[in-house]
Write a protein that holds these residues in place. Structure first.
Motif, PDB file in Angstrom:
ATOM      1  N   TYR A  60       0.826  -1.211   0.000  1.00 49.43           N
ATOM      2  CA  TYR A  60       0.000   0.000   0.000  1.00 49.43           C
ATOM      3  C   TYR A  60       0.864   1.267   0.000  1.00 49.43           C
ATOM      4  O   TYR A  60       0.487   2.285  -0.591  1.00 49.43           O
ATOM      5  N   ARG A  61       1.998   1.212   0.658  1.00 51.12           N
ATOM      6  CA  ARG A  61       2.876   2.384   0.653  1.00 51.12           C
ATOM      7  C   ARG A  61       3.310   2.721  -0.777  1.00 51.12           C
ATOM      8  O   ARG A  61       3.297   3.886  -1.178  1.00 51.12           O
ATOM      9  N   GLU A  62       3.634   1.700  -1.543  1.00 49.13           N
ATOM     10  CA  GLU A  62       4.031   1.920  -2.932  1.00 49.13           C
ATOM     11  C   GLU A  62       2.863   2.453  -3.759  1.00 49.13           C
ATOM     12  O   GLU A  62       3.038   3.354  -4.592  1.00 49.13           O
ATOM     13  N   LYS A  63       1.679   1.905  -3.552  1.00 47.53           N
ATOM     14  CA  LYS A  63       0.495   2.359  -4.292  1.00 47.53           C
ATOM     15  C   LYS A  63       0.163   3.815  -3.971  1.00 47.53           C
ATOM     16  O   LYS A  63      -0.138   4.611  -4.867  1.00 47.53           O
ATOM     17  N   MET A  64       0.215   4.178  -2.696  1.00 44.52           N
ATOM     18  CA  MET A  64      -0.104   5.545  -2.298  1.00 44.52           C
ATOM     19  C   MET A  64       0.967   6.517  -2.780  1.00 44.52           C
ATOM     20  O   MET A  64       0.658   7.625  -3.249  1.00 44.52           O
ATOM     21  N   ASP A  65       2.225   6.121  -2.672  1.00 48.49           N
ATOM     22  CA  ASP A  65       3.305   6.986  -3.158  1.00 48.49           C
ATOM     23  C   ASP A  65       3.152   7.245  -4.651  1.00 48.49           C
ATOM     24  O   ASP A  65       3.394   8.365  -5.128  1.00 48.49           O
ATOM     25  N   ALA A  66       2.759   6.233  -5.400  1.00 42.84           N
ATOM     26  CA  ALA A  66       2.583   6.389  -6.842  1.00 42.84           C
ATOM     27  C   ALA A  66       1.478   7.386  -7.173  1.00 42.84           C
ATOM     28  O   ALA A  66       1.521   8.072  -8.202  1.00 42.84           O
ATOM     29  N   LEU A  67       0.482   7.465  -6.274  1.00 39.67           N
ATOM     30  CA  LEU A  67      -0.620   8.419  -6.467  1.00 39.67           C
ATOM     31  C   LEU A  67      -0.317   9.784  -5.854  1.00 39.67           C
ATOM     32  O   LEU A  67      -1.122  10.717  -5.986  1.00 39.67           O
ATOM     33  N   GLY A  68       0.807   9.889  -5.161  1.00 43.55           N
ATOM     34  CA  GLY A  68       1.145  11.147  -4.498  1.00 43.55           C
ATOM     35  C   GLY A  68       0.284  11.420  -3.287  1.00 43.55           C
ATOM     36  O   GLY A  68       0.015  12.585  -2.949  1.00 43.55           O
ATOM     37  N   VAL A  69      -0.164  10.348  -2.600  1.00 40.81           N
ATOM     38  CA  VAL A  69      -1.038  10.481  -1.433  1.00 40.81           C
ATOM     39  C   VAL A  69      -0.283  10.022  -0.189  1.00 40.81           C
ATOM     40  O   VAL A  69       0.348   8.959  -0.194  1.00 40.81           O
ATOM     41  N   SER A  70      -0.361  10.825   0.862  1.00 44.87           N
ATOM     42  CA  SER A  70       0.241  10.451   2.137  1.00 44.87           C
ATOM     43  C   SER A  70      -0.844  10.334   3.186  1.00 44.87           C
ATOM     44  O   SER A  70      -1.963  10.840   2.992  1.00 44.87           O
ATOM     45  N   PRO A  71      -0.560   9.679   4.313  1.00 41.73           N
ATOM     46  CA  PRO A  71      -1.565   9.586   5.377  1.00 41.73           C
ATOM     47  C   PRO A  71      -2.085  10.942   5.836  1.00 41.73           C
ATOM     48  O   PRO A  71      -3.251  11.061   6.241  1.00 41.73           O
ATOM     49  N   ASP A  72      -1.264  11.986   5.770  1.00 40.89           N
ATOM     50  CA  ASP A  72      -1.698  13.319   6.187  1.00 40.89           C
ATOM     51  C   ASP A  72      -2.803  13.879   5.293  1.00 40.89           C
ATOM     52  O   ASP A  72      -3.511  14.817   5.694  1.00 40.89           O
ATOM     53  N   ASP A  73      -2.945  13.326   4.091  1.00 40.24           N
ATOM     54  CA  ASP A  73      -3.981  13.814   3.164  1.00 40.24           C
ATOM     55  C   ASP A  73      -5.365  13.283   3.505  1.00 40.24           C
ATOM     56  O   ASP A  73      -6.352  13.712   2.913  1.00 40.24           O
ATOM     57  N   ILE A  74      -5.426  12.344   4.424  1.00 37.08           N
ATOM     58  CA  ILE A  74      -6.711  11.724   4.781  1.00 37.08           C
ATOM     59  C   ILE A  74      -7.203  12.329   6.092  1.00 37.08           C
ATOM     60  O   ILE A  74      -6.677  12.040   7.166  1.00 37.08           O
ATOM     61  N   GLN A  75      -8.203  13.202   5.990  1.00 38.36           N
ATOM     62  CA  GLN A  75      -8.741  13.886   7.164  1.00 38.36           C
ATOM     63  C   GLN A  75     -10.239  13.679   7.343  1.00 38.36           C
ATOM     64  O   GLN A  75     -10.755  13.786   8.450  1.00 38.36           O
ATOM     65  N   THR A  76     -10.960  13.404   6.266  1.00 33.88           N
ATOM     66  CA  THR A  76     -12.413  13.208   6.312  1.00 33.88           C
ATOM     67  C   THR A  76     -12.765  11.889   5.634  1.00 33.88           C
ATOM     68  O   THR A  76     -11.935  11.302   4.912  1.00 33.88           O
ATOM     69  N   ILE A  77     -13.994  11.446   5.828  1.00 32.96           N
ATOM     70  CA  ILE A  77     -14.386  10.193   5.173  1.00 32.96           C
ATOM     71  C   ILE A  77     -14.415  10.355   3.653  1.00 32.96           C
ATOM     72  O   ILE A  77     -14.193   9.391   2.920  1.00 32.96           O
ATOM     73  N   GLY A  78     -14.657  11.575   3.175  1.00 32.08           N
ATOM     74  CA  GLY A  78     -14.633  11.809   1.734  1.00 32.08           C
ATOM     75  C   GLY A  78     -13.251  11.636   1.135  1.00 32.08           C
ATOM     76  O   GLY A  78     -13.098  11.332  -0.058  1.00 32.08           O
TER      77      GLY A  78
END
Length: 454
Positions: A60-78
């Motif tokens: 999942y770390r590789e998948k999220m990095d490829a999308l440019g998404v970090s855990p800090d980007d997740i703040q709401t259910i949306g």
């Protein structure tokens, strides 16, 4: 008002139409929580779960990095929509332990799919995962009218399949006495129901129907049996089959929903107030409904593919799992008093659609037509093959004993009438083959209704 399991099916169903303000609820605080509280809880759990998964699962770390998404980007259910989808192929590519977030020293139990179409899906449960699983099951079986004093007879196989152990743990947590009969030996199941005073039967609906038929052949009086509730899973239960089992076995039958990849059974369950829907355990699962073609969210109440993100899984966390199951979800409060969202019972999958001469055909459409025909049983088989370079669809349907006749003319008229009804719904030509009573094979597990020979 409370549900007394000593009442038979008709009384339970009548009670389900009455007042619900005093219904027993396994966890009143969470099952009656406000929408705002549920969504706030989901947001906090989602943030925690995404960070946990990112830090512990390289896939999942590789998948999220490829999308440019970090855990800090997740703040709401949306914000869940920023995350990558997961499907069955991910679990097969990482077989057996590539998606595990903890070492095997913390895994208390392994389960897996059969692997008949490739490498099996392997999942693991920590102690906390087992607690969540049993809690979800205890919650849904109580929704179905099961009480702690019940005697629950297991007709699922135990093995690696999640259904047997999942229901076993949850029923025990509620306080039921478990009768671990397992699959097979139908006559023995019937004897055990009588000998041990079984009040709850856990089975696939097709096997429950078989138990009913065998009991009738043995002369067993289902109206006088101690059975009160049927807990069905493992396969969809067509409304016609469900109604027939309830009528012939004199019990209330409820469905539950789940899948190995996100936990097993326990994702959602049917209450006695909304018989065509199931409450999702929203404190443990974040749901989405998306267009199966585009992956984009659809409006609440619209049909689409169910996507699930477990919010508490430690052993093998999964993000945005595409179930391929088609349903619609509403967040309107239920008459039973529960506030958790309700999903329509899954009747079709995006990947079980048959394309016959350019026309989309779902097995559930055929089930619905056959369930409205008095002369045939709920047992059927769909055969698709190529004849003369064209798709050909044959539906084998079993005649009820009381409708069977030696008259060719009567049988032919019945066959043609069924063909016309199916063609009117499916908009494609169908050949119907009538099968004598008992001629379609019964199964102890999931019934296989479609044979695609193309």
């Amino acid at each position: 008002m409370s549900f007394d399991i000593t009442r038979k099916g008709d009384a339970l169903k009548a009670a389900a139409q009455g007042a619900f303000d005093e219904l027993p609820i396994f966890d009143p605080d969470i099952e009656r929580a406000s929408r705002a509280y549920i969504e706030a809880l989901q947001a906090e759990k989602l943030k925690r779960q995404v960070r946990y998964t990112y830090e512990r699962v390289p896939y999942y770390r590789e998948k999220m990095d490829a999308l440019g998404v970090s855990p800090d980007d997740i703040q709401t259910i949306g914000d869940v929509r920023k995350l990558p989808f997961t499907d069955k192929s991910a679990l097969r590519e990482t077989f057996p332990y590539g998606l595990f977030a903890v070492g095997l020293d913390r895994i208390r139990e392994l389960h897996a799919s059969s692997g008949t179409t490739g490498k099996p899906i392997v999942v693991g449960y920590t102690d906390d995962d087992m607690d969540v699983w049993s809690d979800c099951i205890a919650r849904l079986v109580q929704m179905a009218g099961v009480v702690p004093e019940g005697n629950a007879q297991m007709a699922f196989g135990y093995g690696m399949f999640t259904g047997g152990f999942g229901l076993h743990y949850g029923l025990q947590k509620l306080g039921c006495t478990m009768i671990p009969a397992g699959a097979g030996n139908t006559e023995r199941h019937i004897q055990m129901i009588q000998d041990y005073g079984t009040t709850v039967l856990i089975a696939t609906p097709s096997y429950a129907m078989h138990i009913c038929e065998v009991g009738e052949e043995m002369g067993y009086d289902w109206a006088a049996s101690p059975l009160r509730v049927g807990l069905f899973g493992g396969e969809p239960c067509p409304p016609g089959m469900k109604a027939e089992i309830e009528s012939r076995m004199h019990i209330v039958c409820t469905d539950n929903y789940g899948l190995t990849e996100v936990m097993g059974p326990g994702v959602s369950g049917e209450c006695l107030a909304a018989r065509d829907q199931q409450h999702i355990a929203e404190d443990h699962f974040l749901w989405e409904v998306v267009d199966p073609e585009t992956g984009e969210a659809v409006a609440e109440g619209e049909m689409g593919e169910l996507v699930l993100t477990p919010l508490d899984k430690q052993g093998i966390p999964v993000l945005r799992y595409r179930t391929h199951d088609l349903t619609r979800v509403t967040t309107e409060p239920c008459a039973c008093g529960r506030t958790h969202a309700r999903m329509d019972k899954v009747r079709s999958r995006s990947d079980d659609m048959l394309i016959i001469r350019g026309t989309n055909v779902f097995p559930s459409q055929i089930e619905d037509v056959l369930s409205g025909i008095d002369e045939v049983t709920p047992h059927y088989r769909i055969i698709v093959e190529t004849v003369g370079g064209m798709d050909a669809l044959t539906v084998q349907t079993e005649i009820r004993p009381e409708s069977f006749t030696d008259s060719f003319e009567a049988l032919d008229a019945m066959r043609r009438r069924i063909e016309e009804k199916l063609k009117g719904v499916l908009l494609v030509g169908v050949k119907v083959s009538l099968v004598e009573p008992g001629g379609i094979e019964r199964t102890m597990g999931k019934a296989k209704h479609v044979e695609d020979r193309r």
